[in-house]
Design an enzyme around this catalytic site. Structure first.
Site, PDB file in Angstrom:
ATOM      1  N   ASP A   1       0.807  -1.227   0.000  1.00 56.74           N
ATOM      2  CA  ASP A   1       0.000   0.000   0.000  1.00 56.74           C
ATOM      3  C   ASP A   1       0.838   1.275   0.000  1.00 56.74           C
ATOM      4  O   ASP A   1       0.431   2.301   0.542  1.00 56.74           O
ATOM      5  CB  ASP A   1      -0.972   0.014   1.192  1.00 56.74           C
ATOM      6  CG  ASP A   1      -1.888  -1.182   1.204  1.00 56.74           C
ATOM      7  OD1 ASP A   1      -2.233  -1.652   0.108  1.00 56.74           O
ATOM      8  OD2 ASP A   1      -2.259  -1.643   2.298  1.00 56.74           O
TER       9      ASP A   1
ATOM     10  N   HIS B   1      -4.879  -1.681  -5.676  1.00 51.39           N
ATOM     11  CA  HIS B   1      -4.119  -0.522  -6.129  1.00 51.39           C
ATOM     12  C   HIS B   1      -5.095   0.578  -6.526  1.00 51.39           C
ATOM     13  O   HIS B   1      -5.902   0.398  -7.429  1.00 51.39           O
ATOM     14  CB  HIS B   1      -3.218  -0.909  -7.309  1.00 51.39           C
ATOM     15  CG  HIS B   1      -2.248  -2.009  -6.956  1.00 51.39           C
ATOM     16  ND1 HIS B   1      -1.658  -2.816  -7.876  1.00 51.39           N
ATOM     17  CD2 HIS B   1      -1.774  -2.411  -5.764  1.00 51.39           C
ATOM     18  CE1 HIS B   1      -0.865  -3.680  -7.270  1.00 51.39           C
ATOM     19  NE2 HIS B   1      -0.923  -3.458  -5.976  1.00 51.39           N
TER      20      HIS B   1
HETATM   21  P1  GDP Z   1      -0.726   0.376  -3.553  1.00 50.38           P
HETATM   22  O1  GDP Z   1      -1.336  -0.909  -3.110  1.00 50.38           O
HETATM   23  O2  GDP Z   1       0.733   0.459  -3.289  1.00 50.38           O
HETATM   24  O3  GDP Z   1      -1.059   0.717  -4.978  1.00 50.38           O
HETATM   25  O4  GDP Z   1      -1.377   1.498  -2.646  1.00 50.38           O
HETATM   26  P2  GDP Z   1      -2.934   1.640  -2.259  1.00 50.38           P
HETATM   27  O5  GDP Z   1      -3.662   2.143  -3.435  1.00 50.38           O
HETATM   28  O6  GDP Z   1      -3.439   0.406  -1.601  1.00 50.38           O
HETATM   29  O7  GDP Z   1      -2.845   2.739  -1.114  1.00 50.38           O
HETATM   30  C1  GDP Z   1      -2.292   3.996  -1.332  1.00 50.38           C
HETATM   31  C2  GDP Z   1      -3.365   5.066  -1.069  1.00 50.38           C
HETATM   32  O8  GDP Z   1      -2.747   6.326  -0.994  1.00 50.38           O
HETATM   33  C3  GDP Z   1      -4.389   5.167  -2.175  1.00 50.38           C
HETATM   34  O9  GDP Z   1      -5.624   5.514  -1.601  1.00 50.38           O
HETATM   35  C4  GDP Z   1      -3.858   6.300  -3.050  1.00 50.38           C
HETATM   36  O10 GDP Z   1      -4.899   6.992  -3.744  1.00 50.38           O
HETATM   37  C5  GDP Z   1      -3.238   7.192  -2.013  1.00 50.38           C
HETATM   38  N1  GDP Z   1      -2.053   7.955  -2.447  1.00 50.38           N
HETATM   39  C6  GDP Z   1      -1.062   7.572  -3.289  1.00 50.38           C
HETATM   40  N2  GDP Z   1      -0.086   8.519  -3.342  1.00 50.38           N
HETATM   41  C7  GDP Z   1      -0.499   9.521  -2.516  1.00 50.38           C
HETATM   42  C8  GDP Z   1       0.095  10.775  -2.112  1.00 50.38           C
HETATM   43  O11 GDP Z   1       1.187  11.148  -2.520  1.00 50.38           O
HETATM   44  N3  GDP Z   1      -0.626  11.528  -1.216  1.00 50.38           N
HETATM   45  C9  GDP Z   1      -1.832  11.129  -0.735  1.00 50.38           C
HETATM   46  N4  GDP Z   1      -2.452  11.920   0.156  1.00 50.38           N
HETATM   47  N5  GDP Z   1      -2.406   9.970  -1.085  1.00 50.38           N
HETATM   48  C10 GDP Z   1      -1.740   9.170  -1.958  1.00 50.38           C
HETATM   49  P1  IMO Z   2      -0.877  -4.140  -2.260  1.00 51.43           P
HETATM   50  O1  IMO Z   2      -0.451  -4.697  -3.598  1.00 51.43           O
HETATM   51  C1  IMO Z   2      -0.988  -4.563   2.114  1.00 51.43           C
HETATM   52  C2  IMO Z   2      -0.752  -8.654   3.673  1.00 51.43           C
HETATM   53  C3  IMO Z   2      -2.021  -9.057   4.402  1.00 51.43           C
HETATM   54  C4  IMO Z   2      -1.441 -10.014   5.412  1.00 51.43           C
HETATM   55  C5  IMO Z   2      -0.358 -10.731   4.607  1.00 51.43           C
HETATM   56  C6  IMO Z   2      -0.786 -12.055   4.019  1.00 51.43           C
HETATM   57  O2  IMO Z   2      -2.185  -3.452  -2.300  1.00 51.43           O
HETATM   58  O3  IMO Z   2       0.211  -3.335  -1.648  1.00 51.43           O
HETATM   59  P2  IMO Z   2      -2.369 -12.718   1.986  1.00 51.43           P
HETATM   60  O4  IMO Z   2      -3.834 -12.496   1.779  1.00 51.43           O
HETATM   61  O5  IMO Z   2      -1.521 -12.155   0.911  1.00 51.43           O
HETATM   62  O6  IMO Z   2      -2.049 -14.147   2.277  1.00 51.43           O
HETATM   63  O7  IMO Z   2      -2.019 -11.913   3.351  1.00 51.43           O
HETATM   64  O8  IMO Z   2      -0.005  -9.846   3.568  1.00 51.43           O
HETATM   65  N1  IMO Z   2      -0.958  -8.135   2.311  1.00 51.43           N
HETATM   66  C7  IMO Z   2      -0.997  -6.836   1.996  1.00 51.43           C
HETATM   67  N2  IMO Z   2      -0.945  -5.740   2.759  1.00 51.43           N
HETATM   68  N3  IMO Z   2      -1.077  -4.433   0.771  1.00 51.43           N
HETATM   69  C8  IMO Z   2      -1.122  -5.523  -0.022  1.00 51.43           C
HETATM   70  O9  IMO Z   2      -1.122  -5.461  -1.373  1.00 51.43           O
HETATM   71  C9  IMO Z   2      -1.112  -6.802   0.591  1.00 51.43           C
HETATM   72  N4  IMO Z   2      -1.145  -8.055   0.116  1.00 51.43           N
HETATM   73  C10 IMO Z   2      -1.044  -8.856   1.173  1.00 51.43           C
HETATM   74  O10 IMO Z   2      -2.633  -7.948   5.017  1.00 51.43           O
HETATM   75  O11 IMO Z   2      -0.819  -9.304   6.452  1.00 51.43           O
HETATM   76 MG    MG Z   3      -2.844  -1.607  -1.849  1.00 53.77          MG
END
Ligand code: GDP
Ligand code: IMO
Ligand code: MG
Length: 426
Positions: free
Chosen positions: A9, A37
């Protein structure tokens, strides 16, 4: 290559989306619908699960052999994107990717319940059981869906074992062969046009001089081999995993951008040295909107951990870093940044502990940096950041000896500062 440098994340989706406009292909190599994502573009929010984050730009989107696919979720995602006016014609799914079957979901959920306090805190999407069966050579692959006879036979062989587990170990209802075979034949009709030899496709594209962006899911510390085992996911999340998961040679990767938040979050269980104990935890969660994309769970929040980030830079061979969500840290008087761990016995180390007990018991040692009060909404280039924010970024660079080339200042696509004056998007 774009890789998460923390526990997931980090904002990978946004960075991949940003860079995808300059690429021809965007390729996922690991994980499945445990990934979430989020991309915010033109006032719309997209939450991608299987789909590479190049889909918004209409790029060729590859889902490699190292991925696991839940056909129901995958089809839902295709439908959702098409309903929003995006074409999925250039989505390519490897026939070698493994299929998450209904028993995998049941077992993931039941196993977590059984573990109780010892649970991993998985996303309960069947990821671990699917990769386990892959290694056990009992898995069902995407290409198996294409042949009803093979599919039926493989489901039958798997069920002979799985139903015993479901009933006797987990007290769950057994699954019916006919029902599963029919449902998956239906899935096959929908998936067939997307299935292709993705290793060959990527190789040909690279030979033609096309640009490929490789998108890692999850994060370095969730890597099956090098992460905080057992609190990890079941696939290789580090940059090296891309060559395995896509079927390309390591010499094809020339750039590795590690993505890190300006602080740290973690979903699920497991050790987390810089997790914040006081009210700042809640404050960052609210300001950063730190709730899981997949499960809606509250993300645990902590101060930036440079020991762990240095480890990530090493494991991935990062050539540069993207530091996201710096905007979330506006308004703090002081910002602790962990530069060392204090181990039991009092010694301090800058290296990530190799032994789990050292990591579980270590205490973060912080440098206290002055905060900045200004919001970063109107900052146009890195050089215009408030001086304290600039110092924050510079500490990361000097501590890791890796340049920060992108800084995130908001969720929207265009809210990224680059090293050069020009913005990459917008
Ligand atoms: P990923 O799994 O690595 O793609 O990340 P996620 O989408 O799960 O979580 C990142 C969150 O932060 C999302 O809600 C994005 O819209 C938000 N985000 C990404 N970059 C920024 C940033 O620079 N500032 C803020 N405030 N939010 C961001
Ligand atoms: P993105 O791509 C955050 C974490 C789960 C748990 C561990 C194992 O959005 O960054 P699983 O279901 O994969 O067997 O869970 O890994 N986990 C993540 N945490 N972002 C993710 O993906 C994750 N994918 C798995 O929360 O701790
Ligand atoms: Mg994510």
């Amino acid at each position: 290559m774009i890789v998460g440098a923390q526990w997931g994340d980090e904002g990978k989706g946004k960075i991949v989306d940003l860079l995808a406009q300059h690429s021809d292909l965007v390729c996922r190599y690991n994980g499945g619908p445990n990934a979430g994502h989020t991309i915010v573009a033109d006032g719309q929010t997209y939450k991608l699960r299987h789909m590479p984050s190049g889909i918004l730009w209409g790029k060729e989107c590859v889902i490699g052999a190292g991925c696991v696919v839940d056909p129901g979720v995958f089809i839902e995602e295709l439908d959702d994107l098409e309903a929003r006016g995006l074409s999925t014609d250039l989505v390519r799914l490897s026939g070698n990717a493994h299929v998450i079957m209904p028993w995998h979901l049941t077992i993931d959920q039941a196993a977590e319940r059984r573990l109780g306090k010892l649970k991993i805190g998985t996303t309960r999407r069947g990821i671990g059981p699917t990769y386990a069966d892959k290694a056990y050579r009992l898995g069902i692959r995407v290409q198996d869906l294409l042949d009803p006879k093979i599919l039926r036979q493989k489901i039958e062989v798997a069920l002979a074992e799985k139903n015993v587990w479901l009933e006797r170990v987990y007290g769950a209802a057994p699954l019916e062969l006919e029902d599963l075979a029919e449902r998956h034949e239906e899935y096959a009709r929908r998936l067939r046009p997307y299935i292709s030899d993705t290793s060959l496709l990527v190789d040909r594209a690279l030979r033609e001089g096309k640009r490929a962006l490789l998108e890692g899911a999850h994060g370095t510390l969730l890597d099956l081999d090098h992460g905080t085992y057992p609190f990890v996911t079941s696939s290789p999340t580090i940059a090296g995993g891309a060559t395995v998961g896509l079927g390309i040679g390591p010499t094809r990767i020339d750039t590795v951008i590690g993505v890190s938040k300006a602080y740290v979050t973690r979903v699920g269980e497991g050790p987390f040295p810089t997790e914040i104990a006081g009210p700042d935890q809640e404050r960052i969660r609210e300001l950063g909107g730190e709730f899981g994309t997949v499960t809606g769970r509250e993300r645990r929040c902590g101060w930036l951990d440079l020991v762990a980030l240095r480890y990530a830079a090493r494991l991935n061979g990062c050539t540069s870093l993207a530091l996201t969500k710096l905007d979330v840290l506006s308004g703090f008087a002081e910002l602790p940044v962990c530069t060392r761990y204090r181990l039991r016995g009092g010694t301090e180390t800058r290296e990530f502990p190799a032994h789990q007990s050292d990591f579980h018991s270590c205490r973060p040692v912080y440098d206290l940096l002055p905060g900045w009060q200004e919001p970063l909404d109107d900052v146009e280039e890195l050089g215009d950041l408030p001086p304290a924010a600039r110092r924050y970024v510079e500490l990361v660079e000097s501590d890791l000896d890796v340049e920060v080339t992108l800084v995130g200042t908001g969720a929207e696509r265009e809210r990224v500062l680059t090293r050069s004056a020009a913005r990459l998007a917008g």
